[in-house]
Enzyme design. Structure first.
Site, PDB file in Angstrom:
ATOM      1  CD  GLU A 155      18.699  -8.317 -46.824  1.00 48.76           C
ATOM      2  OE1 GLU A 155      18.896  -7.528 -46.162  1.00 48.76           O
ATOM      3  OE2 GLU A 155      19.688  -8.598 -47.397  1.00 48.76           O
ATOM      4  CD  GLU A 262      22.225  -9.105 -52.707  1.00 46.85           C
ATOM      5  OE1 GLU A 262      22.909  -8.913 -51.808  1.00 46.85           O
ATOM      6  OE2 GLU A 262      21.277  -8.384 -52.828  1.00 46.85           O
TER       7      GLU A 262
HETATM    8  C1  GLA Z   1      22.421  -7.281 -48.691  1.00 42.07           C
HETATM    9  C2  GLA Z   1      21.686  -6.466 -49.537  1.00 42.07           C
HETATM   10  C3  GLA Z   1      22.807  -5.736 -50.621  1.00 42.07           C
HETATM   11  C4  GLA Z   1      24.202  -5.655 -49.833  1.00 42.07           C
HETATM   12  C5  GLA Z   1      24.631  -6.899 -49.241  1.00 42.07           C
HETATM   13  C6  GLA Z   1      25.814  -6.769 -48.645  1.00 42.07           C
HETATM   14  O1  GLA Z   1      22.384  -8.509 -49.290  1.00 42.07           O
HETATM   15  O2  GLA Z   1      20.786  -6.772 -50.468  1.00 42.07           O
HETATM   16  O3  GLA Z   1      22.511  -4.493 -51.439  1.00 42.07           O
HETATM   17  O4  GLA Z   1      24.202  -4.306 -48.931  1.00 42.07           O
HETATM   18  O5  GLA Z   1      23.646  -6.967 -48.230  1.00 42.07           O
HETATM   19  O6  GLA Z   1      26.739  -5.675 -48.764  1.00 42.07           O
END
Ligand code: GLA
Length: 376
Positions: A155, A262
């Protein structure tokens, strides 16, 4: 009146009953074996019940540690390392033939302050770089040969169309080359390790173009980027299918693989809207335990099916699809943006398959659906 039942028919009914009662739930990892890995974010393996452990080991052949490898939990102070949970995670994956991925070496959240301080003063660029190198090298050496790929930076790209990088302490302390430096340290520590850049909303503009620019710059500086991770925290009825399709094509042209890292499909509204009473009332739904309405389950199943048909279209580029949690009892969306009862995954709170699970299994077995998912 006596009813005479044909013995053969009775046996058949009995056998059909037994077959359906004991029919094994299909397995996601088996259904997609020829296509890509199917993963889940894992908490500490010792926190799961035997039924949850069975679900993990029968359904998934890849894993990402939900918390334990993030900078703060693994390295809370300069001279303090907490490897116990990360070791447990890697051992568990190895024991069950699950490909263990690493997440994440650099992030702006879950990141301890000591990295950026020198006593009471801000640490110099050189000191932060030295610490970054030590952090990355120590972790990569410890798990060498046991991790299938690392999210080096998570990120870093800004949501603001007017700026490139997110404003973070890493950026402030090191400068614009901090992502490059992190990848460089990782590549030096373990040249064979597949290195990944991971982020959310990068399937869409303006972030997609910024990721392309970043990957090109890394490559021009001698970094071998193995994959881009599209997080995939999407919302019901708002899945950006066309953007995902175009982004996978665009990233693959850079010569990198793509991972969906994710995945979840939030079924509740997201925006918190101060003065708007009606929408605040809507948003507060589900702060009490409540089953997911069948109509929502149906839409979720249909949308997950379309997503997997899209992933299958790109099976030559996609190497892994990872869900962010094993079931609806284990999802960050029960706690974000505030505590409530969400239903974003393929298994319900008891670990039972939802309609979305069967839709994803179905997509694997009906490749003819591929190509018909895009909006006109
Ligand atoms: C982001 C992070 C993850 C997790 C999610 C929400 O996407 O990359 O590791 O913390 O947030 O839990």
């Amino acid at each position: 009146m006596r009813i005479h039942t044909c013995p053969t028919l009775a046996w058949m009914v009995f056998l059909v009953f037994c077959a359906s009662a004991f029919a094994a739930t299909p397995s996601l990892k088996d259904a997609y074996k020829a296509d890509f890995l199917i993963g889940s974010a894992l908490g500490s393996p010792s926190s799961y019940t035997p039924a949850e452990l069975k679900l993990i080991t029968t359904q998934f052949d890849a894993a990402t540690p939900e918390v334990c490898m993030k900078p703060r939990p693994i390295h809370p102070q300069e001279d303090v390392w907490r490897f116990r949970q990360a070791d447990e995670y890697v051992d568990f994956c190895q024991k069950h033939n699950i490909a263990a991925f690493g997440h994440t070496l650099v992030w702006h959240e879950d990141c301890p302050d000591w990295l950026f301080k020198d006593g009471d003063k801000p640490a110099s660029r050189d000191l932060v770089l030295k610490r970054l190198k030590n952090h990355i090298t120590t972790i990569l050496h410890r798990y060498k040969g046991r991790i299938h790929g690392w999210d080096v930076v998570n990120e870093a790209i800004s949501d603001n169309p007017k700026e490139f990088f997110r404003q973070t302490k890493w950026l402030k302390s090191i400068g614009d080359d901090y992502v490059l430096q992190a990848f460089r340290f990782a590549q030096e520590a373990d040249p064979a390790m597949p290195l990944q850049y991971n982020d959310y909303n990068i399937e869409s503009e303006p972030k997609r173009s910024k990721v392309i620019k970043l990957i090109r710059e890394l490559q021009q500086n001698g970094i071998h980027v193995a994959a881009v991770g599209i997080q995939g925290h999407w919302s019901l009825d708002h899945v950006p299918y066309a953007d995902i399709d175009a982004a996978i094509d665009a990233f693959s042209k850079l010569g990198v693989k793509v991972m969906i890292t994710e995945l979840d499909l939030d079924v509740l509204p997201r925006k918190r809207s101060g003065a708007d009473v009606a929408s605040r009332e809507r948003e507060s739904r589900n702060v009490q335990p409540a089953p997911c309405p069948p109509e929502v389950l149906r839409r979720q199943a249909e949308q997950y099916g379309r997503l997997f048909a899209l992933f299958l279209k790109h099976r030559d580029v996609i190497t892994r699809v990872t869900f962010w949690g094993i079931d609806d009892a284990h999802t960050w969306l029960n706690g974000w943006p505030y505590p409530r009862y969400n239903h974003p995954l393929l298994f319900d709170r008891e670990g039972k398959p939802k309609p979305a699970f069967y839709s994803v299994i179905d997509a694997a077995h009906t490749p003819q659906r591929v190509g018909v998912f895009l909006p006109p």
